[in-house]
Design an enzyme around this catalytic site. Sequence first.
Site, PDB file in Angstrom:
ATOM      1  CB  SER A  15      -0.918   0.017   1.223  1.00 19.47           C
ATOM      2  OG  SER A  15      -1.601   1.254   1.277  1.00 19.47           O
ATOM      3  CE  LYS A  66     -11.685  -0.609  -1.113  1.00 16.27           C
ATOM      4  NZ  LYS A  66     -11.497  -0.078  -2.452  1.00 16.27           N
ATOM      5  CB  ALA A 128     -19.434  -7.394 -10.253  1.00 17.38           C
ATOM      6  N   GLY A 130     -15.774  -4.900  -4.771  1.00 14.12           N
ATOM      7  CA  GLY A 130     -15.874  -3.667  -3.989  1.00 14.12           C
ATOM      8  C   GLY A 130     -15.526  -2.421  -4.775  1.00 14.12           C
ATOM      9  CB  ALA A 131     -12.730  -1.571  -7.046  1.00 12.38           C
ATOM     10  CG  MET A 215      -9.809   0.925 -10.841  1.00 17.49           C
ATOM     11  SD  MET A 215     -11.086   0.589  -9.627  1.00 17.49           S
ATOM     12  CE  MET A 215     -12.490   1.329 -10.454  1.00 17.49           C
ATOM     13  CE1 TYR A 217      -3.195   1.187  -5.677  1.00 23.21           C
ATOM     14  CE2 TYR A 217      -0.854   1.393  -5.207  1.00 23.21           C
ATOM     15  CZ  TYR A 217      -2.148   1.159  -4.784  1.00 23.21           C
ATOM     16  OH  TYR A 217      -2.383   0.868  -3.464  1.00 23.21           O
TER      17      TYR A 217
HETATM   18  P1  NDP Z   1     -12.730  -7.705  -5.092  1.00 26.59           P
HETATM   19  O1  NDP Z   1     -11.999  -8.905  -4.569  1.00 26.59           O
HETATM   20  O2  NDP Z   1     -13.884  -7.167  -4.329  1.00 26.59           O
HETATM   21  O3  NDP Z   1     -13.305  -8.038  -6.576  1.00 26.59           O
HETATM   22  C1  NDP Z   1     -12.513  -8.690  -7.523  1.00 26.59           C
HETATM   23  C2  NDP Z   1     -13.184  -8.638  -8.906  1.00 26.59           C
HETATM   24  O4  NDP Z   1     -12.219  -9.060  -9.863  1.00 26.59           O
HETATM   25  C3  NDP Z   1     -14.388  -9.551  -9.067  1.00 26.59           C
HETATM   26  O5  NDP Z   1     -15.319  -8.916  -9.929  1.00 26.59           O
HETATM   27  C4  NDP Z   1     -13.762 -10.789  -9.737  1.00 26.59           C
HETATM   28  O6  NDP Z   1     -14.679 -11.505 -10.537  1.00 26.59           O
HETATM   29  C5  NDP Z   1     -12.754 -10.143 -10.635  1.00 26.59           C
HETATM   30  N1  NDP Z   1     -11.640 -10.996 -11.019  1.00 26.59           N
HETATM   31  C6  NDP Z   1     -10.666 -11.498 -10.221  1.00 26.59           C
HETATM   32  N2  NDP Z   1      -9.773 -12.205 -10.955  1.00 26.59           N
HETATM   33  C7  NDP Z   1     -10.195 -12.131 -12.241  1.00 26.59           C
HETATM   34  C8  NDP Z   1      -9.694 -12.648 -13.479  1.00 26.59           C
HETATM   35  N3  NDP Z   1      -8.568 -13.396 -13.521  1.00 26.59           N
HETATM   36  N4  NDP Z   1     -10.365 -12.378 -14.605  1.00 26.59           N
HETATM   37  C9  NDP Z   1     -11.492 -11.626 -14.574  1.00 26.59           C
HETATM   38  N5  NDP Z   1     -12.019 -11.114 -13.431  1.00 26.59           N
HETATM   39  C10 NDP Z   1     -11.379 -11.367 -12.285  1.00 26.59           C
HETATM   40  O7  NDP Z   1     -11.603  -6.598  -5.328  1.00 26.59           O
HETATM   41  P2  NDP Z   1     -11.836  -5.009  -5.379  1.00 26.59           P
HETATM   42  O8  NDP Z   1     -13.017  -4.753  -6.239  1.00 26.59           O
HETATM   43  O9  NDP Z   1     -11.840  -4.424  -4.022  1.00 26.59           O
HETATM   44  O10 NDP Z   1     -10.469  -4.507  -6.090  1.00 26.59           O
HETATM   45  C11 NDP Z   1     -10.256  -4.702  -7.483  1.00 26.59           C
HETATM   46  C12 NDP Z   1      -8.967  -4.033  -7.908  1.00 26.59           C
HETATM   47  O11 NDP Z   1      -9.077  -2.620  -7.883  1.00 26.59           O
HETATM   48  C13 NDP Z   1      -7.751  -4.381  -7.070  1.00 26.59           C
HETATM   49  O12 NDP Z   1      -6.669  -4.611  -7.945  1.00 26.59           O
HETATM   50  C14 NDP Z   1      -7.507  -3.138  -6.244  1.00 26.59           C
HETATM   51  O13 NDP Z   1      -6.147  -2.990  -5.908  1.00 26.59           O
HETATM   52  C15 NDP Z   1      -7.958  -2.066  -7.235  1.00 26.59           C
HETATM   53  N6  NDP Z   1      -8.386  -0.826  -6.569  1.00 26.59           N
HETATM   54  C16 NDP Z   1      -7.681   0.324  -6.822  1.00 26.59           C
HETATM   55  C17 NDP Z   1      -8.065   1.498  -6.245  1.00 26.59           C
HETATM   56  C18 NDP Z   1      -7.293   2.752  -6.549  1.00 26.59           C
HETATM   57  O14 NDP Z   1      -7.499   3.733  -5.832  1.00 26.59           O
HETATM   58  N7  NDP Z   1      -6.474   2.780  -7.568  1.00 26.59           N
HETATM   59  C19 NDP Z   1      -9.220   1.592  -5.340  1.00 26.59           C
HETATM   60  C20 NDP Z   1      -9.908   0.344  -5.180  1.00 26.59           C
HETATM   61  C21 NDP Z   1      -9.473  -0.812  -5.754  1.00 26.59           C
HETATM   62  P3  NDP Z   1     -15.645 -12.659  -9.915  1.00 26.59           P
HETATM   63  O15 NDP Z   1     -16.810 -11.917  -9.310  1.00 26.59           O
HETATM   64  O16 NDP Z   1     -16.032 -13.493 -11.064  1.00 26.59           O
HETATM   65  O17 NDP Z   1     -14.816 -13.401  -8.883  1.00 26.59           O
END
Ligand code: NDP
Length: 279
Positions: A15, A66, A128, A130-131, A215, A217
């Site tokens: 982080s 989250k 779909a 948290g982000a 998203m 980084y």
């Molecule tokens: P979650 O664990 O809540 O969600 C993960 C999502 O990614 C789900 O929709 C999942 O799909 C999908 N997924 C995971 N692996 C794959 C894959 N190999 N192929 C396709 N889809 C995949 O994570 P978050 O939503 O909290 O975070 C997502 C990303 O966003 C992270 O990398 C995080 O670091 C980044 N982020 C960056 C921020 C910023 O400020 N830059 C702020 C918030 C997040 P499924 O539902 O099918 O499992």
Amino acid sequence: MSDRYCVFGNPVGHSRSPAIHAAFAAQCRQDLMYEAILAPRDGFVDAVRRFVAGGGRGASVTVPFKEEACLVAKRLTDRAKIAGAVNTLVFEGSAVLGDNTDGYGLLRDLTHNLSCQVTGKRVLLLGAGGAARGVIAPLLDTQPAALVVANRTAARAHDLAQRVSRADSLGACGYPQLAGQSFDLVINATSASLGGKLPPLPEGVFAAGSLAYDMMYGQGRTPFLVFAGRQGAARLVDGLGMLVEQAAEAFRIWRGMRPDTTPVMAMLRAAEPAPSATQ
Ligand code: NDP
């Protein structure tokens, strides 16, 4: 004694939030301490309790807590309620407020830092979790011509669209259904880049002149950005700007003042081992 803040996550070692908030505090002359806390996956609530008992004033929340953070908060802001996810906690005695600044951070980065207007554009949101939940309503508020949310587990994309179903322009699907469609802005809100993976995107989703936004980084060119470049996206951007902008909004909530994000982004870019985003 300095006011205490932290980010809870698992993992959390990568982080940049401690460096960002230290820079904001120095810039705004605020006496505070901000640390990264690795909470056990089944021990988030206890970790929060310990932090509050130790005098904690506020916290950022990242993957995978989250959604659980919504339950910790006694009161949620409207944007956190709509998202069903909290990334910012405010501790005021026994009162705990939950907010979500991710949508603000993404929109501020797109419109202010990158001069990318979303209004009237065709937008594809991947993921779909948290982000995605945090950004979908703020994206819709900007009135894109279309917003499609696509997810590996298609049912979760449909659930997310239903949560905010208030626009004909909003659609949901799995990846195969994207074939034959193209978009001006494609936002990767999946965690695929964390594992060096590419979401299973069909060819042709990047319209000429499109912007690809990951998203993630600090990982250099992710497989998503490499694919987007090969597919003709004109601008390739990582999530550092969103990270700094959502943190600035959290800082405003905690301290009542908004820091200037430009020098902080420049500091983080300078510290990167290799160029990670090209615009
Ligand atoms: P979650 O664990 O809540 O969600 C993960 C999502 O990614 C789900 O929709 C999942 O799909 C999908 N997924 C995971 N692996 C794959 C894959 N190999 N192929 C396709 N889809 C995949 O994570 P978050 O939503 O909290 O975070 C997502 C990303 O966003 C992270 O990398 C995080 O670091 C980044 N982020 C960056 C921020 C910023 O400020 N830059 C702020 C918030 C997040 P499924 O539902 O099918 O499992």
